[in-house]
Design an enzyme around this catalytic site. Structure first.
Site, PDB file in Angstrom:
ATOM      1  N   HIS A 359      35.126 -58.771 101.983  1.00 37.12           N
ATOM      2  CA  HIS A 359      33.855 -58.139 101.609  1.00 37.12           C
ATOM      3  C   HIS A 359      33.377 -57.038 102.544  1.00 37.12           C
ATOM      4  O   HIS A 359      32.236 -56.585 102.408  1.00 37.12           O
ATOM      5  CB  HIS A 359      32.745 -59.180 101.510  1.00 37.12           C
ATOM      6  CG  HIS A 359      32.923 -60.176 100.409  1.00 37.12           C
ATOM      7  ND1 HIS A 359      32.395 -60.005  99.156  1.00 37.12           N
ATOM      8  CD2 HIS A 359      33.590 -61.344 100.376  1.00 37.12           C
ATOM      9  CE1 HIS A 359      32.706 -61.039  98.402  1.00 37.12           C
ATOM     10  NE2 HIS A 359      33.441 -61.870  99.117  1.00 37.12           N
ATOM     11  N   LYS A 550      17.718 -53.850 100.302  1.00 35.96           N
ATOM     12  CA  LYS A 550      19.005 -54.407 100.737  1.00 35.96           C
ATOM     13  C   LYS A 550      18.840 -54.811 102.191  1.00 35.96           C
ATOM     14  O   LYS A 550      17.821 -54.489 102.814  1.00 35.96           O
ATOM     15  CB  LYS A 550      20.121 -53.369 100.595  1.00 35.96           C
ATOM     16  CG  LYS A 550      19.758 -51.993 101.182  1.00 35.96           C
ATOM     17  CD  LYS A 550      20.815 -50.943 100.919  1.00 35.96           C
ATOM     18  CE  LYS A 550      20.795 -50.368  99.521  1.00 35.96           C
ATOM     19  NZ  LYS A 550      21.853 -50.837  98.659  1.00 35.96           N
ATOM     20  N   ARG A 551      19.826 -55.511 102.762  1.00 40.69           N
ATOM     21  CA  ARG A 551      19.780 -55.802 104.190  1.00 40.69           C
ATOM     22  C   ARG A 551      19.656 -54.508 104.978  1.00 40.69           C
ATOM     23  O   ARG A 551      20.137 -53.452 104.548  1.00 40.69           O
ATOM     24  CB  ARG A 551      21.051 -56.557 104.617  1.00 40.69           C
ATOM     25  CG  ARG A 551      21.027 -58.031 104.299  1.00 40.69           C
ATOM     26  CD  ARG A 551      19.864 -58.742 104.918  1.00 40.69           C
ATOM     27  NE  ARG A 551      20.096 -59.065 106.299  1.00 40.69           N
ATOM     28  CZ  ARG A 551      20.437 -60.267 106.743  1.00 40.69           C
ATOM     29  NH1 ARG A 551      20.552 -61.283 105.892  1.00 40.69           N
ATOM     30  NH2 ARG A 551      20.639 -60.476 108.023  1.00 40.69           N
ATOM     31  N   LYS A 556      24.006 -48.599 106.067  1.00 41.84           N
ATOM     32  CA  LYS A 556      23.332 -48.428 104.769  1.00 41.84           C
ATOM     33  C   LYS A 556      22.339 -47.263 104.800  1.00 41.84           C
ATOM     34  O   LYS A 556      21.852 -46.834 103.768  1.00 41.84           O
ATOM     35  CB  LYS A 556      22.625 -49.720 104.364  1.00 41.84           C
ATOM     36  CG  LYS A 556      23.570 -50.891 104.113  1.00 41.84           C
ATOM     37  CD  LYS A 556      22.802 -52.137 103.696  1.00 41.84           C
ATOM     38  CE  LYS A 556      23.646 -53.398 103.639  1.00 41.84           C
ATOM     39  NZ  LYS A 556      24.429 -53.507 102.392  1.00 41.84           N
ATOM     40  N   THR A 658      25.634 -54.449  95.281  1.00 39.67           N
ATOM     41  CA  THR A 658      25.356 -55.047  93.980  1.00 39.67           C
ATOM     42  C   THR A 658      23.944 -54.705  93.518  1.00 39.67           C
ATOM     43  O   THR A 658      23.661 -54.776  92.324  1.00 39.67           O
ATOM     44  CB  THR A 658      25.552 -56.582  94.004  1.00 39.67           C
ATOM     45  OG1 THR A 658      24.990 -57.101  95.208  1.00 39.67           O
ATOM     46  CG2 THR A 658      27.018 -56.942  93.934  1.00 39.67           C
ATOM     47  N   LYS A 662      22.287 -53.989  89.705  1.00 40.19           N
ATOM     48  CA  LYS A 662      21.072 -54.610  89.183  1.00 40.19           C
ATOM     49  C   LYS A 662      20.075 -53.531  88.782  1.00 40.19           C
ATOM     50  O   LYS A 662      19.392 -53.639  87.759  1.00 40.19           O
ATOM     51  CB  LYS A 662      20.469 -55.545  90.242  1.00 40.19           C
ATOM     52  CG  LYS A 662      21.369 -56.750  90.540  1.00 40.19           C
ATOM     53  CD  LYS A 662      21.037 -57.436  91.865  1.00 40.19           C
ATOM     54  CE  LYS A 662      22.132 -58.431  92.236  1.00 40.19           C
ATOM     55  NZ  LYS A 662      22.107 -58.816  93.665  1.00 40.19           N
TER      56      LYS A 662
HETATM   57  C1  26V Z   1      29.013 -57.836 108.534  1.00 40.14           C
HETATM   58  C2  26V Z   1      28.941 -57.154 109.742  1.00 40.14           C
HETATM   59  C3  26V Z   1      28.941 -57.926 110.993  1.00 40.14           C
HETATM   60  C4  26V Z   1      29.079 -57.075 112.242  1.00 40.14           C
HETATM   61  C5  26V Z   1      28.334 -55.791 112.146  1.00 40.14           C
HETATM   62  C6  26V Z   1      28.772 -54.981 110.960  1.00 40.14           C
HETATM   63  C7  26V Z   1      28.844 -55.777 109.721  1.00 40.14           C
HETATM   64  C8  26V Z   1      28.814 -55.131 108.512  1.00 40.14           C
HETATM   65  C9  26V Z   1      28.864 -55.825 107.337  1.00 40.14           C
HETATM   66  C10 26V Z   1      28.975 -57.174 107.348  1.00 40.14           C
HETATM   67  C11 26V Z   1      29.012 -57.832 106.002  1.00 40.14           C
HETATM   68  C12 26V Z   1      29.775 -59.112 105.901  1.00 40.14           C
HETATM   69  C13 26V Z   1      30.185 -59.454 104.509  1.00 40.14           C
HETATM   70  C14 26V Z   1      29.233 -59.032 103.433  1.00 40.14           C
HETATM   71  O1  26V Z   1      28.148 -59.544 103.321  1.00 40.14           O
HETATM   72  N1  26V Z   1      29.655 -58.103 102.592  1.00 40.14           N
HETATM   73  C15 26V Z   1      28.917 -57.626 101.422  1.00 40.14           C
HETATM   74  O2  26V Z   1      29.474 -58.259 100.286  1.00 40.14           O
HETATM   75  C16 26V Z   1      28.873 -57.844  99.067  1.00 40.14           C
HETATM   76  C17 26V Z   1      29.488 -58.669  97.961  1.00 40.14           C
HETATM   77  O3  26V Z   1      30.830 -58.362  97.815  1.00 40.14           O
HETATM   78  C18 26V Z   1      29.085 -56.359  98.857  1.00 40.14           C
HETATM   79  O4  26V Z   1      28.447 -55.959  97.662  1.00 40.14           O
HETATM   80  C19 26V Z   1      28.529 -55.575 100.031  1.00 40.14           C
HETATM   81  O5  26V Z   1      28.854 -54.211  99.891  1.00 40.14           O
HETATM   82  C20 26V Z   1      29.106 -56.117 101.325  1.00 40.14           C
HETATM   83  O6  26V Z   1      28.486 -55.512 102.455  1.00 40.14           O
END
Ligand code: 26V
Length: 811
Positions: A359, A550-551, A556, A658, A662
């Site tokens: 992801h 979003k987060r 982002k 996502t 939506k």
């Molecule tokens: C985690 C981290 C941790 C360290 C700092 C940078 C960083 C950046 C992103 C993440 C995300 C971890 C996994 C996640 O939540 N991915 C999200 O998954 C969604 C469902 O597939 C997707 O729509 C999002 O684009 C994606 O960020």
């Protein structure tokens, strides 16, 4: 008309059952129940209908999918389930007759925060779509005592408080004591040898934890299929109470074992804060993996006997990100140590059974655990990992692709490296399928992130573009729009989202297009009332609602939005005749507790709101609102009220996104970069119905490779706009609420603007001006909005799940 599983014959039948349930549950008459109690009894009643259907939903020999995820962001369920049973109108009517109000009752429901954001919500959408598509798909996750923190805003700052979501109980769950299993931590491995020289291992000692499941029914559309989500809670396996310590008055010590064990399921970790290496997190990961797999094998053995070689024909274990990466080795451990399966066969079975979704491409996000921590906690499991890693290294030269360098490939693909267990490589080596979550993301995985694996085995990788459940995010979130959609094309779209395509016939229907205005207006009023109540900010519903929810994450680029709003403010102040389409900029989202930069951007937005909203010179043209505590429930208010969907991540960074789906489903026009699934949205709706701006992935990669991006050049070459905004971060312009923004300034100017905000700034503002200029021709705008909805069928998670079912799970 869909034929619904009928749970109430008519209003009278409902009322009788409901009144009886009030007596049975609470020993009260309906009239004596508070609104909260009315909710609890009604939810229990609906849950009991679901639970009754569960055992008959599937034939016993159906192939089963177990979706392993540390997060399931399920949202409130009552409204959704009543809609799915086709009983919402009947119940609303009956409740009214009984002197109550179903909407008010639904608002009593908690929004369980058992996920961080997109990844957790995706898992919940997948459960809904697995039930809808009729497959036997079960969620396996953790029942955290406290969900993701609750966000308040004080002085513009995010303040976190505990999410005590279980305070009033959770009527949907059923505790299953009889299905509890034991999970061992910190044991030691004992080698045994038989007379014939054969040897085997057992794991002994350490701490035994009792994993207790709580089941939540997942009621599919029309109530045809009910599946379940199983959430595990950690409890002490024995009443290991230290009586001596208790007698000495040391109550903390007396209870220590209990509290240490319960800590495992106490709190959800922020998946997006890069907080890896925490022992408790590793325990969570192993607990739900081991408990889930033990249960799966028990169920399988009851049905098929010990025909372990056929496991992959009947069972799929899908791993959502690397959090359940131990599934492969744990499956092997149980098969080898407890079922007597030979090592090679056990690997083959695990490999046939397990599949994996990635992801994110952010390198900081790749999970790693120090080998020593791992080996101490899970010594026997580690032996399997070590042996598989050894065999991987052994076989590498044979697998090597043309022209590949053995050293490089080993460094990139080994599981064990640099004193760490690398969970992504572990997941890949144990899986028969690895997928990304949008076309672009899956390409990047093959081309960059997992390049060496993809070279060796291209067929391993595939794409499954994300989707969202349109029954929640369109039908439920947007009743006014759904109503006119159903009047126009019938209700078949609820069952098959591709039927939304029929709306294209209404794109030139003046009366339909104007009824869209009315539908949108209702949603804007609803959101404005909610914003007023939660933040005190007054929104004018005649304005364009421009939404970024979003987060909070640097990639982002909420900061890019701030640049745009500040720029508009500056230009209005410079030239009172500067005309723009009056717009309300609406933000919402949480930042991880430890993510200082993201939290500063939240404070920045609130400070900007303070400056803009209180300045009569600009507040008729622009307004800013930050909606606190973004969650599934208030998200539904926001999506349905939006005119513009901001999807502005730096190209190549957002795996999919996502909220983009939506929002477009609800008729918002996307203002976005060619990133994640924006690319696919753009292909589906066509260039006239989306506004794309900014650098493309290859341009970003090229610029970053060249090392020729200089933030100070951006500043110096455009002092009037870019430079002025950068200065305003620290010159007091925004300091009234709680001070200046030195760290944001330094992120841009000292850290050299890592996500290229200033590089995309002009292109972004221009795109926004062009897009909003079109708002005054409302028929044309609505035509475009309708075209977005009409082409949203592809983004239903029903389609996504159908693809997983056909290509990965082979059902
Ligand atoms: C985690 C981290 C941790 C360290 C700092 C940078 C960083 C950046 C992103 C993440 C995300 C971890 C996994 C996640 O939540 N991915 C999200 O998954 C969604 C469902 O597939 C997707 O729509 C999002 O684009 C994606 O960020």
């Amino acid at each position: 008309m869909a034929t619904y599983q009928q749970i109430f014959k008519d209003k009278k039948d409902f009322e009788e059952q409901y009144r009886a349930a009030c007596q049975a549950e609470l020993g009260k008459t309906f009239e004596q129940c508070s609104l909260l109690e009315q909710f609890q009894v009604l939810a229990k009643l609906v849950a009991s209908k679901g639970n009754a259907q569960l055992p008959v939903s599937h034939t016993t020999d159906e192939k089963k999918v177990y979706y392993f995820s540390l997060e399931f962001l399920i949202g409130p369920l009552l409204d959704n389930y009543l809609i799915n049973y086709g009983a919402r109108d009947l119940v609303a009517d009956a409740m009214k007759d009984m002197g109550s109000d179903l909407d008010a009752v639904c608002r009593q429901e908690v929004d369980p925060g058992l996920g961080n954001g997109g990844l957790g919500r995706l898992a919940a959408c997948f459960l809904a779509s697995m039930a809808h598509n009729g497959i036997a798909g079960y969620g396996n996750g953790m029942r955290y005592r406290y969900g993701l923190f609750h966000q308040d805003i004080e002085g513009g700052r995010q303040v976190e408080t505990t999410d005590n979501w279980l305070a009033n109980g959770f009527p949907w769950e059923t505790r299953k004591d009889a299905s509890a299993v034991l999970v061992r931590f910190n044991g030691h491995v004992v080698r045994h040898e038989g007379a014939d020289g054969k040897y085997w291992f057992t794991e002994e000692g350490g701490d035994l934890v009792r994993a207790v499941p709580y089941d939540v029914p997942i009621i599919g559309y029309a109530g045809k299929v009910v599946n379940k989500l199983r959430l595990w809670s950690a409890e002490p396996a024995s009443e290991d109470f230290d009586l001596d310590a208790f007698n000495d008055g040391d109550y903390a010590k007396a209870n220590k074992f209990r509290s240490d064990v319960e800590a495992i399921s106490t709190i959800l970790y922020p998946n997006d804060a890069g907080e890896h290496g925490r022992l408790l997190r590793l325990k969570q990961e192993y607990l739900f993996v081991s408990a889930g797999l033990q249960t799966i094998l028990r169920t399988y053995e009851k049905q098929y006997g010990p025909k372990w070689e056929d496991l992959g024909k009947h069972v799929c274990v899908h791993t959502n990100d690397t959090h359940p990466a131990m599934c492969g080795p744990e499956l092997m451990r149980i098969l080898v140590d407890e079922k007597g399966v030979d090592f090679d066969l056990a690997f083959k079975i695990a490999h046939e059974t397990v599949s994996f979704t990635n992801h994110t491409v952010m390198p900081e996000a790749l999970e790693k655990w120090p080998i020593n921590t791992f080996r101490n906690l899970l010594p026997r499991l580690y032996m399997f990992i070590e042996e598989i890693d050894r065999r991987w290294r052994d076989g590498l030269s044979e697998k090597l692709a043309e022209g590949a360098n053995w050293n490089d490939v080993l460094r990139n693909t080994a599981i064990l490296w640099d004193g760490q267990v690398r969970m992504a490589n572990l997941s890949i080596i144990f899986s028969h399928s690895v997928n990304g979550v949008s076309a672009l993301h899956s390409d990047i995985l093959k081309r960059e992130t997992f390049h060496d694996f993809a070279q060796m085995e291209p067929g391993l990788f595939n794409n499954k573009t994300n989707g969202v459940t349109h029954r929640r995010f369109l039908r439920e979130a947007n009743p006014s729009y759904s109503k006119i959609i159903t009047e126009a094309i019938g209700e078949g779209w609820l069952n098959d989202a591709d039927e939304l395509k029929k709306l294209e016939a209404f794109e030139s229907d003046a009366s339909f297009l104007s009824s869209m205005d009315e539908a949108k207006k209702v949603n804007k009023e609803r959101l404005a009332a909610y914003v007023k109540e939660t933040s005190g900010i007054v929104l004018d519903t005649n304005m364009v609602f421009d939404v970024q929810v979003k987060r909070f994450h640097a990639y982002k680029r909420q900061l890019l939005s701030v640049f745009k709003v500040l720029d508009l403010r500056n230009r209005i102040l410079d030239d009172p005749n500067f005309e723009i389409q009056p717009t309300a900029f609406i933000f919402s989202g949480k930042a991880a507790q430890s993510y200082t930069f993201a939290k500063e951007v939240i404070r920045l937005i609130n400070s900007l709101a303070d400056v803009v909203n209180n300045d009569f010179r600009v507040n008729e043209k622009i307004r800013v609102a930050f909606v606190p505590n973004f969650a599934v429930s208030n998200a539904q208010y926001i999506y349905s009220a939006a005119d513009i969907s901001e999807q502005i991540s730096l190209a190549g960074t957002e795996a999919s996104g996502t909220s983009n789906m939506k929002l477009m489903m609800n008729g918002a026009l996307t203002l976005g970069t060619l990133d994640g699934s924006n690319v696919e949205i753009s292909e589906l709706v066509g260039p006239e119905n989306i506004k794309i701006f900014g650098m493309k992935t290859e341009e970003v990669e090229e610029l970053q490779r060249s090392g020729r991006y200089y933030a100070w050049d951006m500043y110096n070459n455009d002092r009037g706009r870019t430079g002025r905004i950068v200065d305003q971060l620290t010159d007091g312009t925004l300091a009234n609420l709680s001070g200046n923004f030195e760290s944001v300034h330094d992120h841009l100017m000292v850290e050299n603007d890592p996500y290229l905000v200033m590089a995309d700034f002009h292109s972004y503002v221009r795109a926004w001006e062009e897009l909003t200029a079109g708002y005054s021709d409302r028929a044309a705008w609505n035509k475009s909005a309708l075209h977005n909805t009409a082409n949203a069928g592809f983004f239903s998670s029903d389609r996504t799940i159908a693809e997983y079912t056909a290509d990965i799970w082979h059902i």
